[in-house]
Design a protein around this motif. Structure first.
Motif, PDB file in Angstrom:
ATOM      1  N   VAL A 197       0.780   6.564   1.790  1.00  0.00           N
ATOM      2  CA  VAL A 197       0.254   5.061   2.206  1.00  0.00           C
ATOM      3  C   VAL A 197      -1.201   4.848   1.826  1.00  0.00           C
ATOM      4  O   VAL A 197      -2.019   5.999   2.174  1.00  0.00           O
ATOM      5  N   LYS A 198      -1.796   3.961   1.094  1.00  0.00           N
ATOM      6  CA  LYS A 198      -3.303   4.065   0.708  1.00  0.00           C
ATOM      7  C   LYS A 198      -3.874   3.470   1.900  1.00  0.00           C
ATOM      8  O   LYS A 198      -3.729   2.154   2.361  1.00  0.00           O
ATOM      9  N   LEU A 199      -4.808   4.214   2.626  1.00  0.00           N
ATOM     10  CA  LEU A 199      -5.332   3.794   4.103  1.00  0.00           C
ATOM     11  C   LEU A 199      -6.658   3.018   3.618  1.00  0.00           C
ATOM     12  O   LEU A 199      -7.010   1.950   4.268  1.00  0.00           O
ATOM     13  N   SER A 200      -7.293   3.114   2.103  1.00  0.00           N
ATOM     14  CA  SER A 200      -8.248   2.484   1.751  1.00  0.00           C
ATOM     15  C   SER A 200      -8.343   2.775   0.298  1.00  0.00           C
ATOM     16  O   SER A 200      -7.572   3.666  -0.342  1.00  0.00           O
ATOM     17  N   ASP A 229       0.788  -1.221   0.110  1.00  0.00           N
ATOM     18  CA  ASP A 229       0.050  -0.021  -0.068  1.00  0.00           C
ATOM     19  C   ASP A 229       0.869   1.203  -0.071  1.00  0.00           C
ATOM     20  O   ASP A 229       0.133   2.280   0.103  1.00  0.00           O
ATOM     21  N   VAL A 286      -8.868   6.719   0.063  1.00  0.00           N
ATOM     22  CA  VAL A 286      -8.048   7.574   1.021  1.00  0.00           C
ATOM     23  C   VAL A 286      -6.689   7.152   0.776  1.00  0.00           C
ATOM     24  O   VAL A 286      -6.171   6.127   1.053  1.00  0.00           O
ATOM     25  N   THR A 287      -5.714   8.129   0.374  1.00  0.00           N
ATOM     26  CA  THR A 287      -4.355   8.237   0.545  1.00  0.00           C
ATOM     27  C   THR A 287      -3.777   9.378   1.111  1.00  0.00           C
ATOM     28  O   THR A 287      -4.251  10.729   0.830  1.00  0.00           O
ATOM     29  N   LEU A 288      -2.794   9.128   1.890  1.00  0.00           N
ATOM     30  CA  LEU A 288      -2.246  10.082   2.875  1.00  0.00           C
ATOM     31  C   LEU A 288      -0.548  10.104   2.450  1.00  0.00           C
ATOM     32  O   LEU A 288       0.139   9.161   2.379  1.00  0.00           O
ATOM     33  N   TYR A 289      -0.292  11.326   2.062  1.00  0.00           N
ATOM     34  CA  TYR A 289       1.308  11.458   1.496  1.00  0.00           C
ATOM     35  C   TYR A 289       2.231  12.514   2.380  1.00  0.00           C
ATOM     36  O   TYR A 289       1.509  13.370   3.022  1.00  0.00           O
ATOM     37  N   GLN A 331       2.199  17.949   3.608  1.00  0.00           N
ATOM     38  CA  GLN A 331       1.450  16.715   3.865  1.00  0.00           C
ATOM     39  C   GLN A 331       0.146  16.783   3.226  1.00  0.00           C
ATOM     40  O   GLN A 331      -0.428  17.776   3.102  1.00  0.00           O
ATOM     41  N   LEU A 378      -3.608  14.931   1.524  1.00  0.00           N
ATOM     42  CA  LEU A 378      -4.834  13.916   1.847  1.00  0.00           C
ATOM     43  C   LEU A 378      -5.399  13.916   0.454  1.00  0.00           C
ATOM     44  O   LEU A 378      -6.060  14.750   0.070  1.00  0.00           O
TER      45      LEU A 378
END
Length: 229
Positions: free
Chosen positions: A73-76, A44, A79-82, A105, A107
């Motif tokens: 990271v792909k949380l779902s 992910d 949803v991806t957070l960088y 940061q 989202l």
């Protein structure tokens, strides 16, 4: 006679106001080229990397060069957070280039498929350091994007619009002022290329809030190539 004098005075006042408004807004024709690569690293964990020259001053020279990348990271699936970093170079004619370093940061959210299209958002919080000052500038950016496939297009052609608002969160010694910073509005098309790669082409309007009540408006021919693997 007094009525005619009043009309004349009002007309002169409106003319002066329009002239002030034109004087307070500077405009430029630009072209932005954005080359982006995105894909998985492991599981992910994903990445993106961008190279973006911006040609301004009436399409006569490169006035900004932006290098940016992030690991996320792909949380779902939605949803991806960088966490990312950018290096921005602003050439100065007859002087030293202004360099900006950014940590950010980000989202990314997939918001669904209303009316048969795809709606998404991108929220980015930036920390900015510049070579012409010592303060850290904090800036929040929010983009809403919508794309809709066009009927009977075998080449995966979609209409595309987005808007991105910028808000500076503090004042700095290099010129940032807290409050509304700029608005970018795009209208154009997305064309499917080989695999999952795409090209976006269209018109971007960039309206920048400057000091002293002045506004900068850039009319941008925007071309973005995204390589996805």
């Amino acid at each position: 006679m007094s009525f005619r004098l009043a009309i004349t005075a009002a007309a002169l006042a409106l003319t002066g106001f329009a002239a002030d408004a034109r004087a307070a807004t500077s405009e430029d024709e630009q072209a932005w080229i954005n080359l982006t690569a995105t894909g998985p690293i492991s599981g992910d964990i994903v990445y993106f990397a961008e190279f973006q020259p911006r040609i301004g001053d009436g399409l006569s020279r490169v006035d900004t060069l932006l290098l940016r990348g992030g690991v996320g990271v792909k949380l779902s699936p939605e949803v991806t957070l960088y966490q990312g970093y950018a290096h921005v170079i602003t050439p100065v004619e007859g002087g030293r280039d202004v360099n900006e370093e950014r940590s950010f940061q980000q989202l990314n959210l997939a918001l669904g498929k209303p009316l048969g299209g795809e709606l998404s958002s991108r929220t980015r919080l930036e920390q900015r350091w510049r070579s012409d000052g010592r303060d850290v500038g904090w800036r929040l950016r929010e983009m809403i994007r919508y794309e809709h496939p066009l009927a009977n297009t075998e080449d995966r052609l979609s209409a595309l619009v987005y808007a991105e608002g910028f808000a500076a969160l503090n004042d700095t010694d290099w010129g940032a002022r807290g409050g509304f910073d700029q608005l970018r509005s795009f209208i154009g098309a997305e064309v499917g290329l080989s695999g999952s790669s795409t090209m976006e082409i269209g018109y971007l309007n960039q309206t920048i809030n400057q000091t002293g009540g002045r506004t900068r408006m850039n009319h941008v021919a925007s071309v973005s190539l995204s390589y996805r693997h």
